[in-house]
Write a protein that holds these residues in place. Structure first.
Motif, mmCIF file in Angstrom:
data_model
loop_
_atom_site.group_PDB
_atom_site.id
_atom_site.type_symbol
_atom_site.label_atom_id
_atom_site.label_comp_id
_atom_site.label_asym_id
_atom_site.label_seq_id
_atom_site.Cartn_x
_atom_site.Cartn_y
_atom_site.Cartn_z
ATOM 1 N N ILE A 93 0.194 5.695 5.116
ATOM 2 C CA ILE A 93 -0.158 4.747 6.306
ATOM 3 C C ILE A 93 -0.277 5.449 7.756
ATOM 4 N N TYR A 113 2.088 1.882 -3.441
ATOM 5 C CA TYR A 113 1.285 2.328 -4.051
ATOM 6 C C TYR A 113 1.033 4.001 -4.097
ATOM 7 N N ALA A 154 0.811 -1.088 -0.143
ATOM 8 C CA ALA A 154 0.082 0.043 -0.056
ATOM 9 C C ALA A 154 0.752 1.341 0.100
ATOM 10 N N VAL A 189 -0.318 4.989 -0.527
ATOM 11 C CA VAL A 189 -1.307 5.221 0.607
ATOM 12 C C VAL A 189 -0.461 5.616 1.612
ATOM 13 N N LEU A 242 -1.327 8.074 8.014
ATOM 14 C CA LEU A 242 -2.676 9.098 7.855
ATOM 15 C C LEU A 242 -3.603 8.264 8.432
ATOM 16 N N LEU A 243 -3.551 6.994 7.824
ATOM 17 C CA LEU A 243 -4.545 5.877 8.256
ATOM 18 C C LEU A 243 -4.523 5.718 9.826
#
Lengths: 163, 69
Positions: free
Chosen positions: B28, B24, B21, B26, B30-31
């Motif tokens: 992480i 790509y 991820a 993403v 922030l998640l």
């Protein structure tokens, strides 16, 4: 402008049976992707559709993408003949589906959902594995991007995560 | 890891999924920050962001109209 919160609270208040799917479901699970659309899968049973119509009428719904001013009647016949109804009430964009591929109809979608506690109510929301299945199935470019984020969320939520 | 979760992740390890991820694009971290928020907070934040974008677009449209005159 009517927001997502007001919409779902009004629907729940009217005892409409639905499940939040799509991008908003992803955000509720922790996703960070901005979305303007509220996508809902509703139970197509006549009593439920009647209640849904009752709520929607208060928001002057109109099909998204139609030129302004055309006659539009939102009734049970509209729902029966339109599996995916995309509306633009003055709240933003609301997509209503009676089934979600590859999950199935409302009953199957409800089975694949979780009740999230939100704003003092519980909001049926498609669970992360099912949301991933849907995004992979639809497979538009934006869905491909969402898949990576949803996979990461699923991984981060696993018990025993150390970082 | 639950079977349905493992299947959803294509049999990859948790670490591999996060690495894929991140590669790509993403964010992480922030998640992770999002997961620390309540569901209420996530929805409110989304609504605030959507409102901001709509207002910014409306303002840009007004500027274009004014410029055209």
């Amino acid at each position: 402008m009517i927001g997502f919160t007001e919409i779902v609270k009004a629907l729940l208040g009217a005892q409409v049976r639905f499940v939040v799917i799509g991008g908003v479901a992803g955000v509720l699970h922790g996703g960070s992707r901005l979305t303007n659309d509220l996508d809902l899968c509703y139970d197509a049973a006549p009593d439920n559709v009647e209640r849904l119509i009752g709520v929607l009428h208060g928001w002057e719904p109109y099909p998204r993408g139609w030129p302004p001013g055309l006659p539009f009647v939102l009734d049970t016949r509209t729902f029966a003949t339109t599996p995916l109804l995309t509306l633009t009430p003055h709240l933003g964009d609301l997509d209503l589906l009676d089934r979600v591929e590859p999950i199935g109809d409302y009953a199957a979608v409800r089975d694949a959902s979780v009740d999230l506690p939100i704003l003092g109510v519980t909001l049926p929301t498609l669970d992360l594995p099912a949301l991933l299945r849907v995004k992979r199935h639809v497979n538009r470019r934006k869905d491909q991007e969402a898949v990576h984020e949803l996979e990461a969320l699923l991984a981060l939520r696993q018990p025993g995560a150390t970082d | 890891m639950r079977d349905d979760v493992a299947e959803s992740l294509g049999g990859r390890s948790r670490e591999q999924v996060l690495a894929d991820a991140a590669a790509y694009g993403v964010d992480i971290s922030l998640l992770r920050a999002q997961l620390l928020r309540s569901v209420d907070e996530r929805l409110r934040l989304l609504e605030a962001n959507v409102t901001f974008v709509r207002e910014a677009r409306a303002a840009a449209a007004r500027r274009r109209t004014a410029d055209a005159r």
